[in-house]
Design a protein around this motif. Sequence first.
Motif, short mmCIF file in Angstrom:
data_model
loop_
_atom_site.label_atom_id
_atom_site.label_comp_id
_atom_site.label_asym_id
_atom_site.label_seq_id
_atom_site.Cartn_x
_atom_site.Cartn_y
_atom_site.Cartn_z
N ARG A 108 0.84 -1.21 0.00
CA ARG A 108 0.00 0.00 0.00
C ARG A 108 0.87 1.25 0.00
N ASN A 109 1.91 1.24 0.82
CA ASN A 109 2.82 2.39 0.88
C ASN A 109 3.54 2.60 -0.45
N ARG A 110 3.85 1.50 -1.11
CA ARG A 110 4.68 1.58 -2.32
C ARG A 110 3.86 1.84 -3.58
N PHE A 111 2.71 1.15 -3.73
CA PHE A 111 1.95 1.22 -4.97
C PHE A 111 0.54 1.78 -4.81
N GLY A 112 -0.16 1.37 -3.76
CA GLY A 112 -1.53 1.83 -3.60
C GLY A 112 -2.42 0.73 -3.02
N GLN A 113 -3.69 1.07 -2.82
CA GLN A 113 -4.63 0.18 -2.14
C GLN A 113 -4.91 -1.09 -2.92
N LYS A 114 -5.03 -1.00 -4.25
CA LYS A 114 -5.32 -2.18 -5.06
C LYS A 114 -4.18 -3.20 -4.98
N ALA A 115 -2.95 -2.71 -5.05
CA ALA A 115 -1.79 -3.61 -4.94
C ALA A 115 -1.76 -4.26 -3.57
N TYR A 116 -2.07 -3.47 -2.56
CA TYR A 116 -2.09 -3.96 -1.18
C TYR A 116 -3.10 -5.09 -1.02
N LEU A 117 -4.32 -4.89 -1.48
CA LEU A 117 -5.36 -5.91 -1.36
C LEU A 117 -5.05 -7.13 -2.23
N THR A 118 -4.42 -6.90 -3.38
CA THR A 118 -4.05 -8.00 -4.26
C THR A 118 -3.03 -8.91 -3.58
N GLY A 119 -1.99 -8.31 -3.01
CA GLY A 119 -0.95 -9.09 -2.33
C GLY A 119 -1.53 -9.90 -1.19
N SER A 120 -2.34 -9.26 -0.37
CA SER A 120 -2.94 -9.95 0.77
C SER A 120 -3.88 -11.06 0.32
N SER A 121 -4.66 -10.80 -0.74
CA SER A 121 -5.61 -11.81 -1.23
C SER A 121 -4.88 -13.03 -1.78
N PHE A 122 -3.79 -12.81 -2.50
CA PHE A 122 -3.02 -13.94 -3.03
C PHE A 122 -2.45 -14.79 -1.88
N PHE A 123 -1.99 -14.12 -0.83
CA PHE A 123 -1.50 -14.86 0.33
C PHE A 123 -2.63 -15.68 0.96
N ILE A 124 -3.78 -15.07 1.15
CA ILE A 124 -4.90 -15.75 1.79
C ILE A 124 -5.33 -16.98 1.01
N ILE A 125 -5.40 -16.85 -0.32
CA ILE A 125 -5.79 -17.99 -1.17
C ILE A 125 -4.78 -19.13 -1.06
N SER A 126 -3.51 -18.80 -1.27
CA SER A 126 -2.49 -19.84 -1.29
C SER A 126 -2.30 -20.47 0.08
N GLN A 127 -2.36 -19.67 1.14
CA GLN A 127 -2.15 -20.19 2.48
C GLN A 127 -3.33 -21.06 2.92
N THR A 128 -4.54 -20.69 2.55
CA THR A 128 -5.71 -21.49 2.89
C THR A 128 -5.62 -22.87 2.25
N ILE A 129 -5.29 -22.90 0.97
CA ILE A 129 -5.18 -24.18 0.26
C ILE A 129 -4.00 -24.99 0.80
N GLY A 130 -2.85 -24.34 0.96
CA GLY A 130 -1.65 -25.05 1.42
C GLY A 130 -1.81 -25.63 2.81
N ALA A 131 -2.30 -24.82 3.75
CA ALA A 131 -2.45 -25.29 5.13
C ALA A 131 -3.52 -26.38 5.21
N SER A 132 -4.58 -26.24 4.44
CA SER A 132 -5.64 -27.26 4.44
C SER A 132 -5.11 -28.58 3.88
N PHE A 133 -4.30 -28.50 2.85
CA PHE A 133 -3.73 -29.71 2.24
C PHE A 133 -2.82 -30.44 3.23
N ARG A 134 -2.00 -29.70 3.95
CA ARG A 134 -1.10 -30.33 4.92
C ARG A 134 -1.88 -30.95 6.08
N LEU A 135 -2.93 -30.26 6.51
CA LEU A 135 -3.75 -30.79 7.59
C LEU A 135 -4.56 -32.00 7.12
#
Length: 487
Positions: A108-135
Amino acid sequence: MSPLLVFSIIAGYFLILLVISYFTSGKADNATFFTANKESPWFLVAFGMVGATLSGVTFISVPGEVGNSNWTYLQFVMGNMVGYGVIALILIPLFYKLNLISIYEYLRNRFGQKAYLTGSSFFIISQTIGASFRLFLAALVLQIAFFDTFEIPFFVTVLTTILLIWLYTFRGGIKTIVWTDTLQTTFLLLAVIISMYIILNHLELSILQMVKVVSESKMSDIFEWNWRSDRNFFKTFLAGIFITIAMNGLDQNVMQKNLTIKRTKDAQKNILWFAITFFIATVLFLTLGILLYKFAFDTGITIPDSTDDLYPMLALNHFGIAAGIVFLLGITAAAFSSADSALTALTTSFCVDILDLPSRKAKGQQKTRLAVHLGFTALMFCVIMVFNQINDSSVVNAVFKVAGFTYGPLLGLFSFGLLSKKQVKDKFVPLICIISPIICVILDLNSATWFYGYSFGFEILLVNALLTCFGLFMIRKSTISKNNYGT
C-alpha cells in the motif's frame, strides 16, 4: 498399535498444547494475537520455525523421495540458505523500519490500495489451500491409526483436529504459536532421531558405519547436471533462493513470527540461526530416507508404490511400539505446527489488510478478530472436505501446485517495489497479478513440447515473478517513488 494407545498419545499431546496456551494467553489482546507484544526471544522463534517449515508433507515425503531423486533435494535447500540471507539482510530491516503488522502493508505504501489488497488476497488464497492440504494429510494418518477402528467418519476426524487447533490459538494467537512451535519442533526432530536410532539397532550399525553406508549409497548423490531435468542444479538452486524469499520472506505466516521479536538485529539473528538449524534438519531427513530403504531391502520388505507410504508403513508396522508412538507425535507435530500458525496468519492478514481492524474503534475489535479466526477455521474444514471428496491424489497435488503459483506475483510485486523507483497505475495491478500465473500454468503444462523436452521445475516461480515485473513495468507512471521503500 492399539487405538486406545493412539488416542492417549494424541489426547496427551493436545493437553500439553492447551496448557501452553493457558499460560501464554493471559490478558491477551489484539496486539498479543498479532505481534505477541514484540516480546518473543529470538532463539525460541528460530527453533520453533523449523517445525513450521518442515510440514507434515516434508516429514512424510522427503525420506521416501530419496528413492526417486536421491539427495538432489539438497540442491534446493542450498538455494534456501542464500534466500534466508536475503531475508535477513534486506526484508527484515525494511519491515522493522516500517513497523508493520502485516507485511503486505508495504505494498500500500509503495503502490496503492489495489496492490495492497491483491498481495494480501493472493497470500490468503495460497495459504488457505496449502495449510488445508497439509492438515488433510495429517488427518488421513489419524483416521487410519485410530478413527477407522471405531468407524468414525472422516469429517469428525477433521472437525475434531481443527477445533483443537482453534482452542489453543484463539486467545494468544502468535504469542502462543511461538511457544507451541518450539514444542512441536522438538517432537518432530526427536521422531527422526529416534527412528534413525531404531533402524541402526535393527541393522546393528554404529554411527560411523551409518556415515559410511550413507556416503557410499547411490541415493546420497546430490548434484544433477542434465539441463532437461527438473532437478538440474542451476534450476533447483536458483528456485531455492527465490522460493525461500517468496514463501518465507513474503509470507505473513512466516514473517509474523519474526515480527514478534523486539529488535531488528535479534530478528536477523533468528533468521540466520533458523537457516542453519533447518539445513541440519533436512540432512537428517535425507539420511533417514537412505536408512529406511536399506532397512526395507535388508529385511525383504516390499517398497510401497507410493514412496510417501514408506516411512509411515515401517514406523507403524515394523519398528515396534516405541517407534510408532514417536512417529505419531512427529507427524502430528509437523502437521499442526504449520496449520496453527497458518490459521493465525490468515486471521491477522484478513483483519489488518482486508478489514483494516487496527484503525477501527477499540470497542468490538476483539469480537471481530475472534469471528474472523472462527471463520477461517470453518473455511479450512470445508477445503479439507473438498480434498477428501476429490479423492484423487494427482488432482489434489495439482490444486496444491496451482496454489504455489500465487507466490510469483508476490515476489514480482516486492521485487519491483524494492529494485525500482517507478510508480504504477494501481488499478491495473490485480489484472497483472492474475494474468502472470495463468501464463505460467500454460507454460508449465506445455514446456516439454514447446522447448525441446525442457521441463519446468521450481524455477517456474521465477518466471512468474519476472512476468509480473514486466507487467508492472508496462503500467508504470512517469513519476517515481520518494525512496527505495516507496514511503
